[in-house]
Write a protein that holds these residues in place. Structure first.
Motif, PDB file in Angstrom:
ATOM      1  N   LEU A  21       2.618   1.554  -3.551  1.00 43.77           N
ATOM      2  CA  LEU A  21       1.648   1.903  -4.592  1.00 43.77           C
ATOM      3  C   LEU A  21       1.099   3.314  -4.390  1.00 43.77           C
ATOM      4  O   LEU A  21       0.931   4.081  -5.352  1.00 43.77           O
ATOM      5  CB  LEU A  21       0.508   0.893  -4.615  1.00 43.77           C
ATOM      6  CG  LEU A  21       0.863  -0.519  -5.093  1.00 43.77           C
ATOM      7  CD1 LEU A  21      -0.350  -1.433  -5.017  1.00 43.77           C
ATOM      8  CD2 LEU A  21       1.417  -0.487  -6.517  1.00 43.77           C
ATOM      9  N   GLY A  22       0.811   3.673  -3.127  1.00 42.20           N
ATOM     10  CA  GLY A  22       0.268   4.999  -2.848  1.00 42.20           C
ATOM     11  C   GLY A  22       1.246   6.108  -3.193  1.00 42.20           C
ATOM     12  O   GLY A  22       0.891   7.076  -3.881  1.00 42.20           O
ATOM     13  N   PRO A  69       0.564   9.334   1.492  1.00 45.90           N
ATOM     14  CA  PRO A  69      -0.334   9.454   0.334  1.00 45.90           C
ATOM     15  C   PRO A  69      -1.779   9.718   0.742  1.00 45.90           C
ATOM     16  O   PRO A  69      -2.493  10.465   0.059  1.00 45.90           O
ATOM     17  CB  PRO A  69      -0.196   8.101  -0.367  1.00 45.90           C
ATOM     18  CG  PRO A  69       1.082   7.535   0.121  1.00 45.90           C
ATOM     19  CD  PRO A  69       1.232   8.030   1.528  1.00 45.90           C
ATOM     20  N   PHE A 127      -5.841  12.298 -11.034  1.00 47.50           N
ATOM     21  CA  PHE A 127      -6.103  10.853 -11.107  1.00 47.50           C
ATOM     22  C   PHE A 127      -7.267  10.559 -12.054  1.00 47.50           C
ATOM     23  O   PHE A 127      -7.192   9.657 -12.896  1.00 47.50           O
ATOM     24  CB  PHE A 127      -6.404  10.317  -9.713  1.00 47.50           C
ATOM     25  CG  PHE A 127      -6.770   8.856  -9.689  1.00 47.50           C
ATOM     26  CD1 PHE A 127      -5.800   7.889  -9.863  1.00 47.50           C
ATOM     27  CD2 PHE A 127      -8.090   8.459  -9.506  1.00 47.50           C
ATOM     28  CE1 PHE A 127      -6.134   6.532  -9.850  1.00 47.50           C
ATOM     29  CE2 PHE A 127      -8.441   7.121  -9.491  1.00 47.50           C
ATOM     30  CZ  PHE A 127      -7.454   6.156  -9.671  1.00 47.50           C
ATOM     31  N   CYS A 180       6.290  15.301  -4.674  1.00 42.67           N
ATOM     32  CA  CYS A 180       6.783  14.183  -5.483  1.00 42.67           C
ATOM     33  C   CYS A 180       8.069  13.609  -4.886  1.00 42.67           C
ATOM     34  O   CYS A 180       8.232  12.391  -4.775  1.00 42.67           O
ATOM     35  CB  CYS A 180       7.007  14.645  -6.918  1.00 42.67           C
ATOM     36  SG  CYS A 180       7.646  13.364  -8.016  1.00 42.67           S
ATOM     37  N   THR A 214       3.732   9.543  -9.796  1.00 44.32           N
ATOM     38  CA  THR A 214       3.388   9.380 -11.212  1.00 44.32           C
ATOM     39  C   THR A 214       2.404  10.441 -11.682  1.00 44.32           C
ATOM     40  O   THR A 214       2.577  11.031 -12.758  1.00 44.32           O
ATOM     41  CB  THR A 214       2.783   7.984 -11.456  1.00 44.32           C
ATOM     42  OG1 THR A 214       3.728   6.983 -11.050  1.00 44.32           O
ATOM     43  CG2 THR A 214       2.454   7.795 -12.929  1.00 44.32           C
ATOM     44  N   LEU A 215       1.372  10.710 -10.877  1.00 42.70           N
ATOM     45  CA  LEU A 215       0.385  11.724 -11.240  1.00 42.70           C
ATOM     46  C   LEU A 215       1.023  13.100 -11.363  1.00 42.70           C
ATOM     47  O   LEU A 215       0.708  13.867 -12.282  1.00 42.70           O
ATOM     48  CB  LEU A 215      -0.739  11.758 -10.202  1.00 42.70           C
ATOM     49  CG  LEU A 215      -1.668  10.541 -10.156  1.00 42.70           C
ATOM     50  CD1 LEU A 215      -2.642  10.676  -9.001  1.00 42.70           C
ATOM     51  CD2 LEU A 215      -2.403  10.374 -11.473  1.00 42.70           C
ATOM     52  N   SER A 249       0.831  -1.208   0.000  1.00 46.05           N
ATOM     53  CA  SER A 249       0.000   0.000   0.000  1.00 46.05           C
ATOM     54  C   SER A 249       0.864   1.256   0.000  1.00 46.05           C
ATOM     55  O   SER A 249       0.562   2.236  -0.702  1.00 46.05           O
ATOM     56  CB  SER A 249      -0.929   0.004   1.215  1.00 46.05           C
ATOM     57  OG  SER A 249      -1.785  -1.118   1.197  1.00 46.05           O
ATOM     58  N   SER A 294      -3.528  13.288  -0.243  1.00 50.01           N
ATOM     59  CA  SER A 294      -4.340  13.136  -1.454  1.00 50.01           C
ATOM     60  C   SER A 294      -5.840  13.122  -1.225  1.00 50.01           C
ATOM     61  O   SER A 294      -6.603  13.579  -2.088  1.00 50.01           O
ATOM     62  CB  SER A 294      -3.948  11.842  -2.193  1.00 50.01           C
ATOM     63  OG  SER A 294      -4.211  10.708  -1.388  1.00 50.01           O
ATOM     64  N   LEU A 296       1.888   6.216  -6.943  1.00 51.23           N
ATOM     65  CA  LEU A 296       0.786   6.824  -7.671  1.00 51.23           C
ATOM     66  C   LEU A 296       0.872   8.350  -7.624  1.00 51.23           C
ATOM     67  O   LEU A 296       0.697   9.029  -8.642  1.00 51.23           O
ATOM     68  CB  LEU A 296      -0.553   6.357  -7.096  1.00 51.23           C
ATOM     69  CG  LEU A 296      -1.814   6.948  -7.737  1.00 51.23           C
ATOM     70  CD1 LEU A 296      -1.887   6.584  -9.220  1.00 51.23           C
ATOM     71  CD2 LEU A 296      -3.063   6.468  -7.003  1.00 51.23           C
ATOM     72  N   SER A 314       7.350  11.645  -1.769  1.00 47.54           N
ATOM     73  CA  SER A 314       6.816  10.320  -2.099  1.00 47.54           C
ATOM     74  C   SER A 314       7.937   9.361  -2.496  1.00 47.54           C
ATOM     75  O   SER A 314       7.943   8.194  -2.093  1.00 47.54           O
ATOM     76  CB  SER A 314       5.799  10.431  -3.233  1.00 47.54           C
ATOM     77  OG  SER A 314       4.668  11.179  -2.836  1.00 47.54           O
TER      78      SER A 314
END
Length: 328
Positions: free
Chosen positions: A43-44, A290, A304, A67, A50-51, A40, A294, A47, A70
């Motif tokens: 991936l969080g 995240p 997203f 960024c 990446t966004l 989690s 977010s 993500l 993260s």
């Protein structure tokens, strides 16, 4: 010189990480739990990074810093958790002396970098709220890049000192580290010599790298609160306070346990308690970042939806808000 001779640097060629439990059933349960937490977190954070990279309207200083945070969290949690997962299912829980040195160095470097980087993010909020019209002028891309690079350089430099001081101690046995990774205080407690002097030096580094950034963050938010209180409308004040709520939440979750672990003498070392506390600034902070940044951020959610093709016109979200109100 107080340092032991190099030929007597260590009589231990590997360490045994005891982890959380020796019961196979408990370890399997812990494996599933930590695997899901790790997945989690990766991936969080992945993500969000990446966004921010994909949506050009998120190419602002605040999201640039988010960024990097993260990416730091992804690297931070990957330094320790994958090995812990392997050890939970494996009969062998050993790590080589060099591997322990490397893990301690990288973990410390990323952790210290994050400590400093929270100051950079606080400075970003300070400029956004106190000087909104000059935000992009003050925080230009040249300064943003230098702040990020400087944070990394300081983190890796001071981690190298901390790791060198710890691993230069003589380790003649036992070699069982009562932790799930090679953390400085846990490894240092196994040294077969008086560590009082190195504790003082390590404490000085910790005070400088934890207390000074925390002081700067508090000072920034004092100025921010003073500016917010000058806003006449209640709605405006609430909106401005919400801008900083995410950052303060993450800072609290990170600094509180880290301060307890690293800013105290070895005499108060408690292995079982320290393992549990370290999970907060190692795993849970990376997992919650995240979520905190977010869930209430319309720009991130809009990016997203845009990437997924579920919404039209979300590309206009970023620049239609004031620079001081990016986080909602």
């Amino acid at each position: 010189m107080w340092m032991p001779p190099m030929q007597n640097q260590s009589w231990v060629s590997e360490f045994i990480l005891l982890g959380f439990s020796r019961d196979s059933t408990s370890n399997r349960i812990l494996f599933v739990a930590f695997f899901l937490l790790y997945l989690s977190a990766v991936l969080g954070n992945g993500l969000i990074a990446t966004l921010i990279c994909l949506d050009v309207h998120l190419h602002t200083p605040m999201y640039f810093f988010l960024c990097i945070l993260s990416l730091l969290d992804m690297s931070y949690v990957t330094t320790t958790v994958p090995q812990m997962l392997v050890h939970l299912l494996s009969q062998s829980q050993t790590i080589s002396f060099a591997g322990c040195w490397l893990q301690m160095f990288v973990f410390g470097a990323l952790g210290l970098t994050e400590c400093i980087f929270f100051v950079v993010m606080a400075y970003d909020r300070y400029i956004a709220i106190c000087y909104p019209l000059r935000y992009t002028v003050i925080l230009n891309w040249n300064l943003c890049t230098r702040l990020a690079a400087g944070s990394c350089a300081c983190g890796f430099f001071f981690s190298l000192i901390h790791t060198f001081l710890t691993m230069q101690l003589p380790y003649c046995g036992p070699n069982m580290v009562n932790h799930y990774f090679c953390e400085g205080p846990s490894v240092r407690s196994l040294a077969c010599m008086d560590t009082h002097l190195i504790e003082i030096m390590d404490l000085a580094i910790s005070v400088f790298m934890v207390s000074v950034p925390l002081f700067l963050i508090v000072a920034s938010y004092i100025r921010i609160v003073q500016s917010i209180l000058k806003i006449k409308s209640i709605k405006g004040r609430c909106k401005a306070f919400s801008t900083c709520a995410s950052h303060l939440t993450v800072v609290s979750l990170f600094y509180a346990p880290a301060t307890y672990i690293y800013m105290r003498p070895n005499s108060s070392y408690s292995p079982d308690k320290d393992k549990q506390i370290s999970l907060f600034y190692n795993v849970f902070t990376a997992l919650l970042n995240p979520v905190v940044y977010s869930l209430r951020n319309k720009d991130i959610k809009g990016a997203f939806l845009k990437v997924m093709g579920w919404s039209r016109g979300t590309s206009e979200l970023g620049f239609r808000r004031g620079l001081g109100h990016n986080i909602h």
